[in-house]
Every structure is written in C-alpha cells, then in structure tokens.
Design a protein around this motif. Structure first.
Motif, short mmCIF file in Angstrom:
data_model
loop_
_atom_site.label_atom_id
_atom_site.label_comp_id
_atom_site.label_asym_id
_atom_site.label_seq_id
_atom_site.Cartn_x
_atom_site.Cartn_y
_atom_site.Cartn_z
N PHE A 7 -36.56 -41.56 25.52
CA PHE A 7 -37.10 -41.92 27.11
C PHE A 7 -35.96 -41.95 28.20
CE2 PHE A 7 -38.43 -45.06 30.09
CZ PHE A 7 -39.51 -44.42 30.77
N ALA A 8 -34.58 -42.25 27.62
CA ALA A 8 -33.68 -41.97 28.78
C ALA A 8 -33.41 -40.61 28.94
CB ALA A 8 -32.58 -43.13 28.18
N VAL A 9 -33.54 -39.82 27.93
CA VAL A 9 -33.10 -38.27 28.13
C VAL A 9 -33.98 -37.73 28.85
CG1 VAL A 9 -32.89 -36.22 27.07
CG2 VAL A 9 -31.80 -38.20 26.10
N ASP A 10 -35.53 -38.36 28.84
CA ASP A 10 -36.68 -37.75 29.48
C ASP A 10 -36.67 -38.11 30.93
OD1 ASP A 10 -39.34 -36.56 29.64
OD2 ASP A 10 -40.14 -38.60 29.81
N VAL A 11 -36.07 -39.26 31.09
CA VAL A 11 -36.00 -39.60 32.73
C VAL A 11 -35.00 -39.26 33.26
CG1 VAL A 11 -35.46 -41.64 34.20
CG2 VAL A 11 -37.07 -42.12 32.01
N ALA A 12 -33.81 -38.93 32.67
CA ALA A 12 -32.79 -38.12 33.13
C ALA A 12 -33.07 -36.67 33.44
CB ALA A 12 -31.48 -38.17 32.21
N VAL A 13 -34.03 -36.08 32.65
CA VAL A 13 -34.34 -34.66 32.95
C VAL A 13 -35.54 -34.44 34.01
CG1 VAL A 13 -35.17 -32.70 31.75
CG2 VAL A 13 -33.36 -33.89 30.67
N ARG A 14 -36.50 -35.12 33.76
CA ARG A 14 -37.82 -35.42 34.50
C ARG A 14 -37.82 -36.40 35.71
NH1 ARG A 14 -43.09 -34.33 31.96
NH2 ARG A 14 -42.66 -36.36 31.16
N GLY A 15 -37.10 -37.44 35.60
CA GLY A 15 -37.42 -38.41 36.60
C GLY A 15 -38.32 -39.42 36.07
N TRP A 16 -38.29 -40.65 36.59
CA TRP A 16 -39.42 -41.79 36.31
C TRP A 16 -40.80 -41.27 36.30
CZ3 TRP A 16 -37.37 -45.72 34.24
CH2 TRP A 16 -38.35 -46.69 34.04
N PRO A 17 -41.52 -41.77 35.27
CA PRO A 17 -42.85 -41.30 35.01
C PRO A 17 -43.60 -41.48 36.43
CG PRO A 17 -42.31 -42.66 33.24
CD PRO A 17 -41.02 -42.69 34.24
N ALA A 18 -44.55 -40.53 36.86
CA ALA A 18 -45.39 -40.47 38.06
C ALA A 18 -46.49 -41.59 38.08
CB ALA A 18 -45.92 -39.23 38.14
N GLY A 19 -46.95 -41.86 36.88
CA GLY A 19 -48.13 -42.82 36.74
C GLY A 19 -47.73 -44.37 36.80
N SER A 20 -48.58 -45.21 36.84
CA SER A 20 -48.14 -46.71 37.03
C SER A 20 -48.85 -47.37 35.72
CB SER A 20 -48.87 -47.24 38.20
OG SER A 20 -50.30 -47.04 38.15
N LEU A 21 -48.59 -48.55 35.39
CA LEU A 21 -48.89 -49.31 34.31
C LEU A 21 -50.30 -49.62 34.51
CD1 LEU A 21 -45.92 -51.83 33.44
CD2 LEU A 21 -46.78 -49.74 32.34
N PRO A 22 -51.17 -49.32 33.43
CA PRO A 22 -52.76 -49.61 33.54
C PRO A 22 -53.06 -50.93 33.23
CG PRO A 22 -52.12 -48.50 31.61
CD PRO A 22 -50.97 -48.44 32.24
N ALA A 23 -54.11 -51.51 34.13
CA ALA A 23 -54.49 -53.04 33.99
C ALA A 23 -55.26 -53.42 32.69
CB ALA A 23 -55.24 -53.36 35.18
N GLU A 24 -55.81 -52.42 31.87
CA GLU A 24 -56.62 -52.60 30.74
C GLU A 24 -55.89 -53.16 29.44
OE1 GLU A 24 -56.59 -49.96 32.61
OE2 GLU A 24 -58.60 -49.08 32.95
N PRO A 25 -56.04 -54.39 29.28
CA PRO A 25 -55.35 -54.79 28.12
C PRO A 25 -55.49 -54.20 26.70
CG PRO A 25 -56.66 -56.75 29.15
CD PRO A 25 -57.12 -55.46 29.66
#
Length: 310
Positions: free
Chosen positions: A214-232
């Motif tokens: 995930f750290a490599v992914d963030v370094a290459v593509r940036g932070w995920p564009a989506g947000s944390l969903p509310a559905e449990p």
C-alpha cells in the motif's frame, strides 16, 4: 483416520468456501468504493489482525499456542518459511479488491479455483502439508485440467476485453498460492496446537506485506480517491477471513490439502454464482458461458475428489 472426521472436515470446508465468496464480494466492493484495491486489502486484513490481537491472548489455547510457537521456532521443528502463509492470503485479498469490480465474483472465483486445483496436487505431492506426501494420479490430473478449461470457458465472453483477461491472471495466481498457504498454516497449527495462533501468524505476516504494498501504491499513484464507506458490512471481510483461515488450519490434517481445497472450491463456486445472480453488480451479470464454466469446475472437483486414495 475416522471417516466421520473427514466428512465433518469436508462439510466445514464447504461452508468456509461459501464464506470466501461472500468475502470476495465485500472486499471487491470496498476496493471499488475506495478506488484502491490495496487500501481495501489493508483494511480487511488489518481489522482481522486487530480482532485476533484481542482474541488470542484472552483464550488459554491462544496463550499456550504463542508459547509453543516461540519454542518450536527456537528448536527448529517449525521453520520460519512455514510461517509465511499470510503472504499468500494477502495476495488473494489484494486481488479481490483489484479485480472483482471488473470481473465479478463468479469469474474471479473460477480463476482462483483453476489455480488452486493444480497447486493442491503439487503441494500434496511435495508433502508440504501436515498429512505428508500424497500421490499425483491420472484422475486428479484430469480434474485439474478440467478446472483450467472451466476458466477458459468462463472468460470466453470477455475475449474482446483484453484488460479483463489480464486481470483474470491475478486470481489465477492467487489460487496457485492458496494451496501452499493452507499447507503451511496447517503445519503452524500442528506445531502450536492452536488454530487461533496459526491464524494470528497468518494475519500478522499478511498485514505487514499489504502495508508495504500500500505504501508503494500511494507513493506511485497517490492517496486513494474514494472515501471510507459508512456501511458496516463492508468491513466484515477480515472477520470472515479469520473464520476461513482458522477452519482450514484446523481441518487440513484430517482432509489433506487436496480434499480441503476441493471442498472449499465447491463452496466458493456455489456461493459466487448465487451472489452474482441474486445481487448482481455492474460487472457481475453471469451469462451462460460463466454458468457453464462454474458447472464444469464442480465436475472437475468431483473428478479429482473421486480419485482412489493412496
């Protein structure tokens, strides 16, 4: 080995296979919402690890298992590489988040099944699991070959979508690694005497690997564009994974890797097709070829399962 133990093991493995299909849908949907399959995998594995970090120390068998883990690693009866099954689990969960939004649960599961069938033969033959070496027979090879044909049939309606076909390689490889994961987790369970401890080892290793990815992914593509969903329910992938890993680690010594994989496969196929039919998504509207591929996979499982015992 009593037949009742084998039958009970097969039943539990089949139910856990249905749970894996549900987990695949959950993690796939979470990956779509976040816009990042690695992020979804970290959340899934991380929640499972947190649950285990609370649960294992609270149980007597968990505490004893941790002591036994230390002692067996020190004595060399359990090798460090046998504790790395979580790497394979991490790969499977990451592939769920990365591909199911495009492939659908049914195609994803059929691809996993093909890899798992052939790998189960090789792992049993090598004696990596706690049941020791098991022979490769013509009938078992025929079952594995049918599983591969089933994947080709299931994705045949996507031949005009090269991107989707490339994505299908990920669950195929994830299936190949799943058999090895079940074998080495079974070894850890036997060495520690605790399925919970074996599951904790699996989730610790897997979470660490996913955090790096995930750290490599963030370094290459940036932070995920989506947000944390509310559905449990979108955060239940980790707890479902705990059940699957614990059950597999506990019963593989009774069933062997191949039979465990076959029973799990049957549950996965049935669960995946029912999910895609009852709760279809934009990517999961299984046509006749996908349903035929799923049916052929069950035939492949039956062919290999009816092979004469060693």
């Amino acid at each position: 080995m009593p037949a009742s133990q084998r039958i009970a093991g097969v039943g539990l493995a089949t139910l856990s296979g249905v749970a894996v299909a549900i987990q695949s849908r959950i993690n796939g949907e979470l990956g779509v919402r976040l816009g990042d399959g690695f992020g979804a995998a970290v959340i899934s594995f991380g929640i499972g690890l947190l649950v285990l970090l609370v649960l294992v120390p609270l149980t007597p068998t968990g505490r004893q298992g941790l002591l036994a883990l230390r002692d067996t690693l020190t004595a060399g009866t359990l090798r460090p590489w046998q504790c790395l099954g979580g790497l394979c689990g991490a790969f499977l969960v990451a592939s769920q988040g990365l591909t199911i939004g495009t492939l659908g649960v049914a195609v994803f599961t059929v691809a996993v099944v093909a890899g798992q069938s052939g790998s189960g033969l090789a792992v049993d033959r090598a004696g990596i699991g706690p049941t020791g070496a098991q022979p490769v027979t013509g009938q078992r090879l025929a079952g594995a070959a049918l599983a591969v044909v089933a994947v080709i049939l299931a994705v045949s309606d996507r031949l005009g979508q090269p991107d989707a076909l490339v994505l299908a390689v990920l669950p195929l490889l994830a299936g190949v690694t799943t058999a090895w994961q079940q074998a080495v987790n079974g070894r850890v369970r036997v060495a520690t005497g605790s399925a919970l401890t074996a599951t904790l080892v699996n989730f610790t290793v897997g979470t660490a690997a996913l955090l790096v990815a995930f750290a490599v992914d963030v370094a290459v593509r940036g932070w995920p564009a989506g947000s944390l969903p509310a559905e449990p329910w979108l955060y239940l992938g980790g707890p479902i994974g705990i059940v699957f890993i614990a059950v597999a680690a506990a019963i593989v010594r009774f069933t062997g890797v191949l039979l465990l994989g076959l029973a799990t496969i049957a549950g996965q196929i049935v669960g995946a097709v029912l999910l895609d039919l009852a709760l279809p998504t934009a990517a999961s509207h299984p046509g006749l070829t996908t349903l035929a591929g799923a049916a052929l996979t069950l035939v492949a499982v039956l062919v290999a399962a009816l092979a004469p015992p060693r």
